[in-house]
Design an enzyme around this catalytic site. Sequence first.
Site, PDB file in Angstrom:
ATOM      1  N   LYS A  22      13.200  -7.733   7.298  1.00  0.00           N
ATOM      2  CA  LYS A  22      12.643  -6.478   6.964  1.00  0.00           C
ATOM      3  C   LYS A  22      11.141  -6.820   6.712  1.00  0.00           C
ATOM      4  CE  LYS A  22      12.959  -4.677   2.707  1.00  0.00           C
ATOM      5  NZ  LYS A  22      11.631  -4.144   1.970  1.00  0.00           N
ATOM      6  N   ASN A  23      10.848  -7.579   5.961  1.00  0.00           N
ATOM      7  CA  ASN A  23       9.376  -7.723   5.377  1.00  0.00           C
ATOM      8  C   ASN A  23       8.628  -8.610   6.438  1.00  0.00           C
ATOM      9  OD1 ASN A  23      10.003  -6.301   3.227  1.00  0.00           O
ATOM     10  ND2 ASN A  23      10.036  -8.066   1.705  1.00  0.00           N
ATOM     11  N   CYS A 117      10.059   0.297  -3.789  1.00  0.00           N
ATOM     12  CA  CYS A 117      10.928   0.222  -5.177  1.00  0.00           C
ATOM     13  C   CYS A 117      10.083   0.297  -6.236  1.00  0.00           C
ATOM     14  CB  CYS A 117      11.668  -0.904  -5.039  1.00  0.00           C
ATOM     15  SG  CYS A 117      13.008  -0.836  -3.746  1.00  0.00           S
ATOM     16  N   ARG A 122       2.234  -1.505  -8.892  1.00  0.00           N
ATOM     17  CA  ARG A 122       2.104  -2.475  -7.641  1.00  0.00           C
ATOM     18  C   ARG A 122       0.770  -2.079  -7.213  1.00  0.00           C
ATOM     19  NH1 ARG A 122       7.681  -2.178  -4.470  1.00  0.00           N
ATOM     20  NH2 ARG A 122       6.749  -3.974  -3.387  1.00  0.00           N
ATOM     21  N   ASP A 305      12.689 -11.470  -5.184  1.00  0.00           N
ATOM     22  CA  ASP A 305      13.634 -10.699  -4.376  1.00  0.00           C
ATOM     23  C   ASP A 305      15.105 -10.917  -4.714  1.00  0.00           C
ATOM     24  OD1 ASP A 305      11.283  -8.746  -3.549  1.00  0.00           O
ATOM     25  OD2 ASP A 305      11.482  -9.496  -1.523  1.00  0.00           O
ATOM     26  N   ARG A 397      17.682   0.468   2.380  1.00  0.00           N
ATOM     27  CA  ARG A 397      16.162   0.200   2.614  1.00  0.00           C
ATOM     28  C   ARG A 397      16.044  -1.114   3.435  1.00  0.00           C
ATOM     29  NH1 ARG A 397      12.367   2.586  -1.841  1.00  0.00           N
ATOM     30  NH2 ARG A 397      10.842   1.457   0.044  1.00  0.00           N
TER      31      ARG A 397
HETATM   32  N1  EPU Z   1      -0.890  -7.397  -6.673  1.00  0.00           N
HETATM   33  C1  EPU Z   1      -2.140  -7.249  -7.355  1.00  0.00           C
HETATM   34  N2  EPU Z   1      -3.007  -6.571  -6.346  1.00  0.00           N
HETATM   35  C2  EPU Z   1      -2.845  -6.379  -5.084  1.00  0.00           C
HETATM   36  C3  EPU Z   1      -1.555  -6.547  -4.575  1.00  0.00           C
HETATM   37  C4  EPU Z   1      -0.604  -7.185  -5.209  1.00  0.00           C
HETATM   38  O1  EPU Z   1      -2.255  -7.222  -8.284  1.00  0.00           O
HETATM   39  O2  EPU Z   1      -3.604  -5.890  -4.410  1.00  0.00           O
HETATM   40  C5  EPU Z   1       0.181  -8.027  -7.444  1.00  0.00           C
HETATM   41  C6  EPU Z   1       1.600  -7.227  -7.545  1.00  0.00           C
HETATM   42  O3  EPU Z   1       1.469  -6.157  -8.408  1.00  0.00           O
HETATM   43  C7  EPU Z   1       2.589  -8.320  -7.900  1.00  0.00           C
HETATM   44  C8  EPU Z   1       1.970  -9.415  -7.061  1.00  0.00           C
HETATM   45  O4  EPU Z   1       0.419  -9.177  -6.852  1.00  0.00           O
HETATM   46  O5  EPU Z   1       2.528  -8.664  -9.353  1.00  0.00           O
HETATM   47  C9  EPU Z   1       2.572  -9.562  -5.798  1.00  0.00           C
HETATM   48  O6  EPU Z   1       2.674  -8.469  -4.870  1.00  0.00           O
HETATM   49  P1  EPU Z   1       2.698  -8.719  -3.360  1.00  0.00           P
HETATM   50  O7  EPU Z   1       1.557  -7.987  -3.023  1.00  0.00           O
HETATM   51  O8  EPU Z   1       2.796 -10.030  -2.961  1.00  0.00           O
HETATM   52  O9  EPU Z   1       4.036  -7.772  -3.098  1.00  0.00           O
HETATM   53  P2  EPU Z   1       4.134  -6.538  -1.954  1.00  0.00           P
HETATM   54  O10 EPU Z   1       3.334  -6.829  -0.685  1.00  0.00           O
HETATM   55  O11 EPU Z   1       4.022  -5.334  -2.509  1.00  0.00           O
HETATM   56  C10 EPU Z   1       6.036  -7.761  -0.749  1.00  0.00           C
HETATM   57  C11 EPU Z   1       7.605  -7.327  -0.518  1.00  0.00           C
HETATM   58  C12 EPU Z   1       8.451  -7.140  -1.645  1.00  0.00           C
HETATM   59  C13 EPU Z   1       8.342  -8.614  -2.553  1.00  0.00           C
HETATM   60  C14 EPU Z   1       6.870  -8.929  -2.935  1.00  0.00           C
HETATM   61  C15 EPU Z   1       6.901 -10.207  -3.323  1.00  0.00           C
HETATM   62  C16 EPU Z   1       7.075  -6.078   1.356  1.00  0.00           C
HETATM   63  C17 EPU Z   1       7.071  -4.463   2.335  1.00  0.00           C
HETATM   64  N3  EPU Z   1       7.308  -6.067   0.266  1.00  0.00           N
HETATM   65  O12 EPU Z   1       5.891  -6.500  -1.655  1.00  0.00           O
HETATM   66  O13 EPU Z   1       9.539  -7.004  -1.055  1.00  0.00           O
HETATM   67  O14 EPU Z   1       8.900  -8.340  -3.717  1.00  0.00           O
HETATM   68  O15 EPU Z   1       6.060  -8.977  -1.548  1.00  0.00           O
HETATM   69  O16 EPU Z   1       7.432 -11.178  -2.434  1.00  0.00           O
HETATM   70  O17 EPU Z   1       6.945  -6.944   2.108  1.00  0.00           O
HETATM   71  C18 EPU Z   1      11.773  -6.022  -1.482  1.00  0.00           C
HETATM   72  O18 EPU Z   1      11.777  -6.343  -0.228  1.00  0.00           O
HETATM   73  O19 EPU Z   1      12.747  -5.966  -1.952  1.00  0.00           O
HETATM   74  C19 EPU Z   1      10.624  -6.044  -1.945  1.00  0.00           C
HETATM   75  C20 EPU Z   1      10.282  -5.442  -3.069  1.00  0.00           C
END
Ligand code: EPU
Length: 430
Positions: A22-23, A117, A122, A305, A397
Amino acid sequence: MEQYAIKGGSPLVGEVEIGGAKNAALPILAAALMSDETVYIDNVPEVSDIEILLDGMKNIGVSVKKKGRHFVTINGGNVTSIEAIDDNLKKIRGSYYLVGALLGKYKEAVVTLPGGCDIGFRAIDQHIKGFKALGADIRIESGVIKAYAKKLVGSHIYMDVVSVGATINVMMASVLAEGTTIIDNAAKEPHVVDLANFLNSMGANIKGAGTDVIRIKGVERLHGTEYTIIPDQIEAGTFMFAAAITKGDVMVKNVIPKHLESISAKLLEIGCEVEEADDCVRVVASKPLKPTHVKTLPYPGFPTDMQPQITVALALSQGISIVTETLFENRFKYVDELTRMGGNIKVEGNTAIIEGVEKFSGAGITAPDLRAGAALVMAALAADGFSTVDDIKYIRRGYEDFHIKLQGLGAQIALVDSERELRKFKMKIG
Ligand code: EPU
Protein backbone atom coordinates in the site's frame (compact mmCIF):
# COMPACT_ATOMS: atom_id res chain seq x y z
CA MET A 1 -22.58 -2.08 11.00
CA GLU A 2 -20.01 -4.47 9.61
CA GLN A 3 -17.79 -6.22 12.12
CA TYR A 4 -15.62 -9.30 12.35
CA ALA A 5 -16.94 -12.20 14.39
CA ILE A 6 -14.16 -14.43 15.65
CA LYS A 7 -13.94 -17.69 17.55
CA GLY A 8 -10.39 -17.94 18.85
CA GLY A 9 -8.18 -20.63 20.21
CA SER A 10 -6.92 -22.50 17.14
CA PRO A 11 -3.49 -22.14 15.56
CA LEU A 12 -3.29 -20.64 12.09
CA VAL A 13 -1.81 -23.16 9.68
CA GLY A 14 -1.23 -23.01 5.93
CA GLU A 15 -0.12 -20.65 3.20
CA VAL A 16 -0.98 -17.03 2.53
CA GLU A 17 -0.23 -14.88 -0.53
CA ILE A 18 0.91 -11.30 0.12
CA GLY A 19 -0.33 -8.44 -2.08
CA GLY A 20 1.31 -5.25 -3.32
CA ALA A 21 2.58 -2.67 -0.83
CA LYS A 22 0.00 0.00 0.00
CA ASN A 23 2.64 2.52 1.02
CA ALA A 24 4.52 2.02 -2.26
CA ALA A 25 1.35 2.03 -4.37
CA LEU A 26 0.16 5.40 -3.02
CA PRO A 27 3.17 7.45 -4.23
CA ILE A 28 3.62 5.37 -7.39
CA LEU A 29 0.02 5.94 -8.48
CA ALA A 30 0.30 9.65 -7.72
CA ALA A 31 3.62 9.90 -9.58
CA ALA A 32 2.10 8.17 -12.60
CA LEU A 33 0.19 11.36 -13.43
CA MET A 34 3.54 13.08 -14.03
CA SER A 35 3.76 11.55 -17.50
CA ASP A 36 1.48 12.48 -20.39
CA GLU A 37 1.84 8.90 -21.63
CA THR A 38 0.04 5.84 -20.32
CA VAL A 39 1.52 4.06 -17.30
CA TYR A 40 0.64 0.43 -16.55
CA ILE A 41 0.89 -0.59 -12.90
CA ASP A 42 0.47 -4.12 -11.62
CA ASN A 43 0.16 -5.54 -8.08
CA VAL A 44 -1.88 -2.57 -6.82
CA PRO A 45 -3.61 -3.69 -3.61
CA GLU A 46 -7.39 -3.35 -3.52
CA VAL A 47 -7.66 -1.41 -0.26
CA SER A 48 -9.70 1.66 0.59
CA ASP A 49 -6.78 4.14 0.87
CA ILE A 50 -5.86 3.33 -2.73
CA GLU A 51 -9.46 3.62 -3.95
CA ILE A 52 -9.71 7.06 -2.34
CA LEU A 53 -6.50 8.27 -3.97
CA LEU A 54 -7.56 6.95 -7.39
CA ASP A 55 -10.97 8.66 -7.09
CA GLY A 56 -9.21 11.90 -6.13
CA MET A 57 -7.00 11.57 -9.23
CA LYS A 58 -10.00 10.93 -11.48
CA ASN A 59 -11.63 14.09 -10.12
CA ILE A 60 -8.77 16.23 -11.49
CA GLY A 61 -8.97 14.67 -14.94
CA VAL A 62 -6.43 11.85 -14.65
CA SER A 63 -7.58 8.83 -16.66
CA VAL A 64 -7.64 5.88 -14.27
CA LYS A 65 -8.69 2.46 -15.55
CA LYS A 66 -8.78 -0.70 -13.51
CA LYS A 67 -8.26 -3.93 -15.41
CA GLY A 68 -8.83 -6.78 -13.02
CA ARG A 69 -8.38 -6.38 -9.28
CA HIS A 70 -4.73 -5.34 -9.22
CA PHE A 71 -3.88 -3.83 -12.58
CA VAL A 72 -4.34 -0.10 -13.10
CA THR A 73 -3.59 2.11 -16.10
CA ILE A 74 -3.05 5.80 -15.52
CA ASN A 75 -2.82 8.59 -18.05
CA GLY A 76 -2.05 12.10 -16.86
CA GLY A 77 -2.14 13.67 -20.32
CA ASN A 78 -5.45 15.45 -19.80
CA VAL A 79 -5.31 16.73 -16.24
CA THR A 80 -7.97 19.44 -15.95
CA SER A 81 -7.15 20.88 -12.55
CA ILE A 82 -4.25 21.14 -10.10
CA GLU A 83 -6.78 21.41 -7.26
CA ALA A 84 -7.29 18.05 -5.55
CA ILE A 85 -9.75 18.94 -2.85
CA ASP A 86 -12.35 16.59 -1.50
CA ASP A 87 -13.54 15.25 1.81
CA ASN A 88 -12.33 11.73 1.09
CA LEU A 89 -8.77 12.81 0.31
CA LYS A 90 -8.74 14.40 3.75
CA LYS A 91 -9.05 10.93 5.27
CA ILE A 92 -5.85 9.49 3.84
CA ARG A 93 -2.22 10.31 4.44
CA GLY A 94 -1.20 9.45 0.90
CA SER A 95 -3.17 12.41 -0.53
CA TYR A 96 -0.12 14.59 0.14
CA TYR A 97 1.74 12.76 -2.59
CA LEU A 98 -0.45 14.67 -5.03
CA VAL A 99 1.38 17.82 -3.91
CA GLY A 100 4.78 16.45 -4.96
CA ALA A 101 3.41 15.02 -8.21
CA LEU A 102 1.39 18.09 -9.30
CA LEU A 103 3.98 20.61 -8.15
CA GLY A 104 6.72 18.63 -9.90
CA LYS A 105 4.80 18.48 -13.19
CA TYR A 106 2.74 21.68 -13.27
CA LYS A 107 4.69 23.81 -10.73
CA GLU A 108 1.42 24.27 -8.90
CA ALA A 109 -0.70 22.19 -6.53
CA VAL A 110 -3.66 22.81 -4.27
CA VAL A 111 -4.42 19.73 -2.17
CA THR A 112 -6.56 18.94 0.87
CA LEU A 113 -4.28 18.52 3.89
CA PRO A 114 -3.84 14.86 4.73
CA GLY A 115 -5.39 12.86 7.52
CA GLY A 116 -4.61 9.20 7.97
CA CYS A 117 -4.67 7.02 11.06
CA ASP A 118 -4.90 8.88 14.35
CA ILE A 119 -1.58 7.67 15.73
CA GLY A 120 -0.23 10.97 16.94
CA PHE A 121 0.78 14.39 15.65
CA ARG A 122 1.90 14.01 12.06
CA ALA A 123 3.88 17.06 11.01
CA ILE A 124 4.59 18.01 7.39
CA ASP A 125 7.27 20.62 8.09
CA GLN A 126 9.95 18.57 6.29
CA HIS A 127 7.80 18.32 3.16
CA ILE A 128 7.36 22.09 3.22
CA LYS A 129 11.06 22.68 3.88
CA GLY A 130 11.91 20.51 0.85
CA PHE A 131 9.40 22.16 -1.51
CA LYS A 132 10.60 25.63 -0.43
CA ALA A 133 14.24 24.65 -0.99
CA LEU A 134 13.30 23.79 -4.58
CA GLY A 135 11.88 27.29 -4.99
CA ALA A 136 8.18 26.80 -4.25
CA ASP A 137 6.03 29.16 -2.30
CA ILE A 138 3.90 27.18 0.20
CA ARG A 139 0.82 28.37 2.00
CA ILE A 140 -1.59 26.50 4.22
CA GLU A 141 -5.10 27.94 4.27
CA SER A 142 -8.37 26.47 5.53
CA GLY A 143 -7.12 22.89 5.61
CA VAL A 144 -5.59 23.10 2.16
CA ILE A 145 -1.92 23.18 1.13
CA LYS A 146 -1.13 25.52 -1.76
CA ALA A 147 2.17 25.19 -3.57
CA TYR A 148 3.36 27.37 -6.42
CA ALA A 149 6.67 27.90 -8.21
CA LYS A 150 7.72 29.88 -11.28
CA LYS A 151 10.28 27.15 -11.72
CA LEU A 152 11.78 24.45 -9.53
CA VAL A 153 15.55 24.34 -9.16
CA GLY A 154 17.54 21.49 -7.58
CA SER A 155 18.87 22.05 -4.08
CA HIS A 156 20.67 20.31 -1.21
CA ILE A 157 18.08 19.42 1.41
CA TYR A 158 18.94 18.02 4.83
CA MET A 159 15.93 16.36 6.45
CA ASP A 160 15.82 17.14 10.18
CA VAL A 161 13.88 13.93 10.80
CA VAL A 162 13.88 10.75 8.77
CA SER A 163 10.50 10.93 7.04
CA VAL A 164 9.11 8.51 4.48
CA GLY A 165 6.49 11.00 3.28
CA ALA A 166 8.86 13.98 3.00
CA THR A 167 11.57 11.97 1.22
CA ILE A 168 9.03 10.70 -1.29
CA ASN A 169 7.35 14.07 -1.84
CA VAL A 170 10.63 15.92 -2.39
CA MET A 171 11.80 13.17 -4.73
CA MET A 172 8.66 13.60 -6.84
CA ALA A 173 8.85 17.39 -6.85
CA SER A 174 12.49 17.35 -7.97
CA VAL A 175 12.51 14.80 -10.83
CA LEU A 176 11.50 17.46 -13.37
CA ALA A 177 13.34 20.36 -11.67
CA GLU A 178 16.33 22.12 -13.20
CA GLY A 179 19.66 20.76 -11.96
CA THR A 180 20.46 18.34 -9.17
CA THR A 181 18.68 17.80 -5.86
CA ILE A 182 20.34 16.02 -2.96
CA ILE A 183 18.16 14.67 -0.16
CA ASP A 184 20.31 14.08 2.91
CA ASN A 185 19.12 11.99 5.87
CA ALA A 186 16.58 10.40 3.54
CA ALA A 187 14.22 7.58 4.54
CA LYS A 188 15.42 4.16 3.34
CA GLU A 189 12.15 2.20 3.42
CA PRO A 190 11.56 -0.34 0.61
CA HIS A 191 8.71 1.82 -0.70
CA VAL A 192 11.07 4.80 -1.10
CA VAL A 193 13.28 2.57 -3.26
CA ASP A 194 10.25 1.26 -5.16
CA LEU A 195 9.12 4.78 -6.06
CA ALA A 196 12.65 5.69 -7.21
CA ASN A 197 12.77 2.56 -9.39
CA PHE A 198 9.35 3.42 -10.81
CA LEU A 199 10.32 7.03 -11.60
CA ASN A 200 13.60 5.84 -13.16
CA SER A 201 11.60 3.47 -15.35
CA MET A 202 9.75 6.60 -16.58
CA GLY A 203 13.04 8.27 -17.47
CA ALA A 204 13.93 10.00 -14.20
CA ASN A 205 17.53 10.08 -12.97
CA ILE A 206 17.53 9.10 -9.29
CA LYS A 207 20.50 7.51 -7.56
CA GLY A 208 21.05 6.38 -3.99
CA ALA A 209 17.48 5.49 -2.97
CA GLY A 210 17.75 3.01 -0.10
CA THR A 211 20.71 4.93 1.38
CA ASP A 212 20.84 8.12 3.49
CA VAL A 213 21.60 10.29 0.47
CA ILE A 214 19.44 10.41 -2.65
CA ARG A 215 20.62 12.34 -5.72
CA ILE A 216 18.07 13.42 -8.31
CA LYS A 217 19.18 14.95 -11.60
CA GLY A 218 16.26 16.77 -13.16
CA VAL A 219 15.06 15.53 -16.58
CA GLU A 220 12.87 17.26 -19.18
CA ARG A 221 9.98 14.81 -19.19
CA LEU A 222 8.77 11.44 -17.96
CA HIS A 223 7.49 8.81 -20.34
CA GLY A 224 5.07 5.91 -19.95
CA THR A 225 6.13 2.66 -18.32
CA GLU A 226 5.03 -0.74 -17.07
CA TYR A 227 5.75 -1.47 -13.43
CA THR A 228 4.95 -4.04 -10.76
CA ILE A 229 4.71 -2.86 -7.15
CA ILE A 230 6.76 -4.68 -4.47
CA PRO A 231 5.07 -7.00 -1.96
CA ASP A 232 3.75 -5.40 1.21
CA GLN A 233 6.33 -5.68 3.99
CA ILE A 234 3.78 -4.94 6.71
CA GLU A 235 1.06 -7.28 5.45
CA ALA A 236 3.72 -10.01 5.33
CA GLY A 237 4.96 -9.13 8.83
CA THR A 238 1.40 -9.17 10.14
CA PHE A 239 0.83 -12.75 8.94
CA MET A 240 4.26 -13.78 10.26
CA PHE A 241 3.25 -12.52 13.69
CA ALA A 242 -0.17 -14.15 13.30
CA ALA A 243 1.70 -17.48 13.29
CA ALA A 244 3.53 -16.53 16.49
CA ILE A 245 0.44 -15.20 18.27
CA THR A 246 -1.75 -18.24 17.49
CA LYS A 247 1.11 -20.78 17.96
CA GLY A 248 0.70 -21.74 14.34
CA ASP A 249 2.70 -22.62 11.24
CA VAL A 250 2.31 -20.17 8.35
CA MET A 251 4.05 -19.99 4.99
CA VAL A 252 3.95 -16.35 3.87
CA LYS A 253 4.33 -16.30 0.09
CA ASN A 254 5.29 -13.66 -2.47
CA VAL A 255 7.55 -11.60 -0.20
CA ILE A 256 11.05 -10.11 -0.36
CA PRO A 257 12.70 -11.73 2.72
CA LYS A 258 15.35 -8.96 2.85
CA HIS A 259 12.58 -6.45 3.65
CA LEU A 260 11.47 -8.64 6.56
CA GLU A 261 14.82 -9.01 8.34
CA SER A 262 14.01 -6.93 11.43
CA ILE A 263 10.69 -8.78 11.76
CA SER A 264 12.27 -12.23 11.33
CA ALA A 265 14.99 -11.32 13.84
CA LYS A 266 12.42 -10.50 16.54
CA LEU A 267 10.44 -13.67 15.81
CA LEU A 268 13.62 -15.74 16.25
CA GLU A 269 14.39 -13.87 19.47
CA ILE A 270 10.99 -14.75 20.95
CA GLY A 271 11.43 -18.42 20.15
CA CYS A 272 9.80 -18.96 16.74
CA GLU A 273 11.39 -20.83 13.88
CA VAL A 274 11.78 -18.74 10.72
CA GLU A 275 12.72 -20.37 7.42
CA GLU A 276 13.44 -18.17 4.44
CA ALA A 277 13.42 -19.12 0.77
CA ASP A 278 13.64 -16.95 -2.36
CA ASP A 279 10.22 -15.37 -2.15
CA CYS A 280 8.59 -16.85 0.94
CA VAL A 281 9.06 -17.07 4.68
CA ARG A 282 7.71 -19.79 6.97
CA VAL A 283 7.08 -19.05 10.63
CA VAL A 284 6.50 -21.88 13.10
CA ALA A 285 5.66 -21.23 16.73
CA SER A 286 5.84 -24.59 18.45
CA LYS A 287 7.37 -23.45 21.76
CA PRO A 288 6.16 -20.97 24.38
CA LEU A 289 7.00 -17.38 23.35
CA LYS A 290 9.88 -15.64 25.13
CA PRO A 291 9.82 -11.97 26.15
CA THR A 292 12.04 -9.33 24.56
CA HIS A 293 12.67 -5.60 24.21
CA VAL A 294 11.92 -3.72 21.02
CA LYS A 295 12.16 -0.14 19.83
CA THR A 296 10.49 1.07 16.63
CA LEU A 297 12.85 2.82 14.22
CA PRO A 298 12.98 3.90 10.59
CA TYR A 299 14.03 1.16 8.14
CA PRO A 300 16.04 -1.05 8.52
CA GLY A 301 14.91 -0.89 12.17
CA PHE A 302 11.79 -2.56 13.51
CA PRO A 303 8.80 -0.83 11.79
CA THR A 304 6.33 1.25 13.78
CA ASP A 305 3.64 -0.34 11.58
CA MET A 306 4.47 -3.69 13.26
CA GLN A 307 4.43 -2.35 16.82
CA PRO A 308 0.88 -3.43 17.77
CA GLN A 309 1.43 -6.90 16.27
CA ILE A 310 4.62 -7.57 18.28
CA THR A 311 3.00 -6.15 21.42
CA VAL A 312 0.14 -8.66 21.10
CA ALA A 313 2.69 -11.50 20.74
CA LEU A 314 4.70 -10.32 23.74
CA ALA A 315 1.53 -10.02 25.81
CA LEU A 316 1.29 -13.81 25.41
CA SER A 317 4.96 -14.52 26.18
CA GLN A 318 6.49 -15.91 29.37
CA GLY A 319 7.95 -12.85 31.11
CA ILE A 320 8.31 -9.10 30.97
CA SER A 321 8.87 -7.20 27.71
CA ILE A 322 9.35 -3.56 26.88
CA VAL A 323 8.16 -1.94 23.64
CA THR A 324 9.28 1.62 22.88
CA GLU A 325 7.51 3.59 20.15
CA THR A 326 9.82 6.30 18.81
CA LEU A 327 7.87 7.52 15.76
CA PHE A 328 4.28 8.24 16.72
CA GLU A 329 3.24 9.29 20.23
CA ASN A 330 -0.30 7.97 20.09
CA ARG A 331 0.22 4.44 18.88
CA PHE A 332 -0.73 2.52 22.05
CA LYS A 333 -4.47 3.28 21.97
CA TYR A 334 -5.28 -0.39 21.35
CA VAL A 335 -3.75 -1.39 24.69
CA ASP A 336 -7.03 -0.62 26.50
CA GLU A 337 -8.78 -3.13 24.26
CA LEU A 338 -6.09 -5.72 24.86
CA THR A 339 -6.42 -5.20 28.60
CA ARG A 340 -10.12 -5.98 28.27
CA MET A 341 -9.10 -9.31 26.77
CA GLY A 342 -6.87 -10.08 29.76
CA GLY A 343 -3.59 -8.52 28.59
CA ASN A 344 -1.34 -7.11 31.32
CA ILE A 345 0.23 -3.99 29.83
CA LYS A 346 1.14 -0.65 31.34
CA VAL A 347 1.87 2.30 29.07
CA GLU A 348 4.17 5.06 30.31
CA GLY A 349 4.75 7.77 27.72
CA ASN A 350 6.09 6.11 24.62
CA THR A 351 6.84 2.81 26.37
CA ALA A 352 4.70 -0.25 27.03
CA ILE A 353 5.70 -2.57 29.83
CA ILE A 354 4.19 -5.95 29.16
CA GLU A 355 3.80 -8.83 31.56
CA GLY A 356 2.93 -11.88 29.50
CA VAL A 357 -0.25 -13.82 30.30
CA GLU A 358 -1.10 -17.41 29.42
CA LYS A 359 -4.27 -16.63 27.46
CA PHE A 360 -6.52 -13.82 26.30
CA SER A 361 -10.27 -14.17 26.62
CA GLY A 362 -12.69 -13.16 23.86
CA ALA A 363 -14.39 -9.74 24.10
CA GLY A 364 -16.21 -7.11 22.07
CA ILE A 365 -13.42 -4.84 20.87
CA THR A 366 -12.98 -1.87 18.54
CA ALA A 367 -10.19 -1.22 16.05
CA PRO A 368 -8.67 2.21 16.78
CA ASP A 369 -6.54 2.34 13.61
CA LEU A 370 -5.25 0.19 10.76
CA ARG A 371 -2.33 -1.76 12.24
CA ALA A 372 -3.76 -1.92 15.75
CA GLY A 373 -7.00 -3.21 14.22
CA ALA A 374 -5.16 -6.07 12.54
CA ALA A 375 -3.26 -6.83 15.75
CA LEU A 376 -6.51 -6.97 17.77
CA VAL A 377 -8.00 -9.42 15.26
CA MET A 378 -4.97 -11.62 15.84
CA ALA A 379 -5.39 -11.29 19.60
CA ALA A 380 -9.00 -12.43 19.19
CA LEU A 381 -7.85 -15.39 17.09
CA ALA A 382 -5.60 -16.46 19.96
CA ALA A 383 -8.21 -15.81 22.66
CA ASP A 384 -10.42 -18.35 24.37
CA GLY A 385 -13.99 -17.93 23.23
CA PHE A 386 -15.81 -15.48 21.07
CA SER A 387 -14.94 -11.90 20.06
CA THR A 388 -16.29 -9.20 17.81
CA VAL A 389 -14.14 -6.47 16.26
CA ASP A 390 -15.84 -3.18 15.34
CA ASP A 391 -14.66 -0.33 13.10
CA ILE A 392 -13.09 -2.68 10.61
CA LYS A 393 -13.10 0.15 8.08
CA TYR A 394 -9.66 0.96 9.47
CA ILE A 395 -8.39 -2.53 8.67
CA ARG A 396 -9.76 -2.22 5.14
CA ARG A 397 -7.56 0.84 4.60
CA GLY A 398 -4.52 -1.37 4.27
CA TYR A 399 -5.35 -5.09 4.23
CA GLU A 400 -7.01 -6.65 1.21
CA ASP A 401 -9.35 -9.56 2.00
CA PHE A 402 -7.97 -9.75 5.54
CA HIS A 403 -10.60 -12.12 6.92
CA ILE A 404 -10.60 -14.25 3.75
CA LYS A 405 -6.82 -14.74 3.94
CA LEU A 406 -7.19 -15.63 7.63
CA GLN A 407 -9.97 -18.10 6.80
CA GLY A 408 -7.53 -19.70 4.35
CA LEU A 409 -5.26 -20.36 7.33
CA GLY A 410 -8.08 -22.03 9.23
CA ALA A 411 -9.23 -19.03 11.25
CA GLN A 412 -12.81 -19.02 12.44
CA ILE A 413 -13.60 -15.47 11.39
CA ALA A 414 -16.53 -14.02 9.48
CA LEU A 415 -17.56 -10.61 8.24
CA VAL A 416 -21.04 -9.99 9.65
CA ASP A 417 -23.42 -7.14 9.08
CA SER A 418 -26.36 -7.80 11.39
CA GLU A 419 -27.38 -9.48 14.64
CA ARG A 420 -28.86 -12.26 12.55
CA GLU A 421 -25.57 -12.96 10.76
CA LEU A 422 -23.75 -12.87 14.08
CA ARG A 423 -26.15 -15.45 15.57
CA LYS A 424 -25.73 -17.60 12.46
CA PHE A 425 -21.92 -17.51 12.85
CA LYS A 426 -22.17 -18.43 16.52
CA MET A 427 -24.49 -21.33 15.77
CA LYS A 428 -22.24 -22.59 12.98
CA ILE A 429 -19.06 -22.62 15.06
CA GLY A 430 -20.78 -23.87 18.21
N1 EPU B 1 7.72 13.99 10.72
C1 EPU B 1 8.02 15.30 10.99
N2 EPU B 1 7.93 16.20 9.97
C2 EPU B 1 7.53 15.85 8.72
C3 EPU B 1 7.22 14.52 8.44
C4 EPU B 1 7.32 13.59 9.47
O1 EPU B 1 8.37 15.65 12.11
O2 EPU B 1 7.47 16.74 7.85
C5 EPU B 1 7.82 12.98 11.78
C6 EPU B 1 6.47 12.32 12.10
O3 EPU B 1 5.73 13.10 13.01
C7 EPU B 1 6.91 10.99 12.64
C8 EPU B 1 8.18 10.67 11.85
O4 EPU B 1 8.63 11.92 11.32
O5 EPU B 1 7.26 11.09 13.99
C9 EPU B 1 8.00 9.69 10.71
O6 EPU B 1 6.95 10.10 9.87
P1 EPU B 1 6.92 9.75 8.31
O7 EPU B 1 6.86 11.01 7.54
O8 EPU B 1 8.02 8.79 8.01
O9 EPU B 1 5.55 8.98 8.21
P2 EPU B 1 4.39 9.20 7.16
O10 EPU B 1 4.97 9.45 5.81
O11 EPU B 1 3.37 10.11 7.71
C10 EPU B 1 4.40 6.70 6.46
C11 EPU B 1 3.37 5.61 6.34
C12 EPU B 1 2.93 5.17 7.73
C13 EPU B 1 4.16 4.70 8.51
C14 EPU B 1 5.24 5.79 8.52
C15 EPU B 1 6.55 5.34 9.16
C16 EPU B 1 2.25 6.11 4.28
C17 EPU B 1 1.03 6.62 3.59
N3 EPU B 1 2.23 6.12 5.61
O12 EPU B 1 3.76 7.76 7.14
O13 EPU B 1 2.07 4.08 7.52
O14 EPU B 1 3.79 4.41 9.84
O15 EPU B 1 5.53 6.20 7.16
O16 EPU B 1 7.07 4.24 8.51
O17 EPU B 1 3.21 5.70 3.65
C18 EPU B 1 0.32 2.59 7.99
O18 EPU B 1 0.49 2.11 6.85
O19 EPU B 1 -0.40 2.05 8.88
C19 EPU B 1 1.00 3.84 8.34
C20 EPU B 1 0.62 4.59 9.37
